[in-house]
Write an enzyme that holds these catalytic residues in place. Structure first.
Site, short mmCIF file in Angstrom:
data_model
loop_
_atom_site.label_atom_id
_atom_site.label_comp_id
_atom_site.label_asym_id
_atom_site.label_seq_id
_atom_site.Cartn_x
_atom_site.Cartn_y
_atom_site.Cartn_z
N VAL A 155 -36.36 10.74 -20.02
CA VAL A 155 -37.81 11.01 -20.11
C VAL A 155 -38.04 12.81 -19.65
O VAL A 155 -38.01 13.00 -18.69
CB VAL A 155 -38.67 10.10 -18.96
CG1 VAL A 155 -40.25 10.71 -19.21
CG2 VAL A 155 -38.56 8.56 -19.19
N ASP B 244 -34.89 15.77 -14.89
CA ASP B 244 -35.77 16.79 -13.98
C ASP B 244 -36.34 16.14 -12.56
O ASP B 244 -37.41 16.66 -11.99
CB ASP B 244 -37.17 17.24 -14.71
CG ASP B 244 -38.15 16.16 -15.27
OD1 ASP B 244 -37.64 14.85 -14.96
OD2 ASP B 244 -38.94 16.42 -15.94
N PRO C 171 -34.80 2.88 -23.15
CA PRO C 171 -34.59 1.54 -23.88
C PRO C 171 -34.77 0.34 -22.99
O PRO C 171 -34.82 0.06 -21.91
CB PRO C 171 -33.00 1.55 -23.86
CG PRO C 171 -32.66 2.98 -23.62
CD PRO C 171 -33.79 3.78 -22.93
N HIS D 224 -32.39 6.66 -16.02
CA HIS D 224 -33.93 6.45 -16.30
C HIS D 224 -34.80 7.89 -16.48
O HIS D 224 -35.58 8.43 -16.95
CB HIS D 224 -34.49 5.37 -15.72
CG HIS D 224 -34.26 4.08 -16.38
ND1 HIS D 224 -34.99 2.97 -16.27
CD2 HIS D 224 -33.08 3.62 -16.88
CE1 HIS D 224 -34.43 1.75 -16.73
NE2 HIS D 224 -33.46 2.33 -17.28
N GLU E 15 -43.60 7.37 -13.08
CA GLU E 15 -42.87 6.63 -13.94
C GLU E 15 -42.26 5.43 -13.22
O GLU E 15 -41.94 4.77 -13.99
CB GLU E 15 -41.62 7.78 -14.20
CG GLU E 15 -42.34 9.01 -15.16
CD GLU E 15 -41.07 9.91 -15.34
OE1 GLU E 15 -39.87 9.60 -15.19
OE2 GLU E 15 -41.39 11.14 -15.87
#
Length: 209
Positions: free
Chosen positions: A46, A50, A139, A42, A64
């Site tokens: 995005v 990082d 997703p 995950h 997030e």
């Protein structure tokens, strides 16, 4: 450029330290390996790998963790914290959190009988998060296979990767911590339309992670 020897001179035991912490965590939580793989997965969807998924809310950050695909779903942050502490004790200020997630994903697979691979290192940590990107790029359980495949393609992955990552949920199928009304609220807040039937589906039955 990423390479497998990035920490050879500055933190040569980085990989073994990560494996040691995860091995200990597995003694009390057999699902933690799959959860750590999911964190890396995950994170990478995005803005690249990082470490931004690890950032908490602040005056300038919308985490997030609170994105619809992550809230009440992603876990293992405490183990990442334990890994970070162990690494800081051995080689302070050297190993990035993004690299910790990459190393943890490989260790989680190999320690539980899966394949091993050489982890390329040298990622830099993000100083900000992208909750909007988490909602749009990761997703979700309620998308068509076409949309899910397109999201994998967008980050350079193929259908083989999709199938492999789908297995994570079967690996941790008992990790269902939310009720249907909570899942409906999470995804509705992110702008998804959810039917009553979809809301009762469990993550491991439909989610591609």
């Amino acid at each position: 450029q990423l390479n497998s020897t990035f920490y050879d001179n500055t933190c040569p035991n980085a990989s073994s330290i990560v494996r040691g912490v995860i091995q200990q965590a597995l003694q009390s939580d057999v699902r933690i390996g799959a959860s750590l793989i999911r964190l890396h997965f995950h994170d990478c969807f995005v803005n690249g790998c990082d470490g931004s998924i690890l950032l908490d809310n602040s005056a300038n950050i919308q985490s997030e963790k609170d994105g619809a695909p992550n809230t009440n779903s992603t876990r293992g942050f405490n183990v990442v914290d334990n890994i970070k502490t162990a690494l800081e004790n051995s080689c302070p200020g050297i190993v990035s959190c993004a690299d910790i997630l990459a190393l943890a994903a490989e260790a989680s697979v190999s320690l539980q009988g899966g394949p091993s691979w050489t982890v390329l290192l040298g990622r830099r940590d993000s100083l900000t998060a992208n909750q909007t990107g988490a909602n749009s790029s990761i997703p979700t359980p309620f998308e068509s296979l076409t949309n899910i495949t397109a999201k994998f393609t967008a980050v350079g992955l193929n259908t083989n990767d999709l199938v492999a990552l789908s297995g994570i949920n079967f690996f941790k199928s008992s990790l269902v911590r939310t009720h249907s009304d909570e899942r409906s609220a999470d995804y509705s807040a992110a702008g998804y339309t959810i039917s009553a039937e979809q809301a009762t589906l469990t993550p491991h039955s439909i989610h591609p992670t």
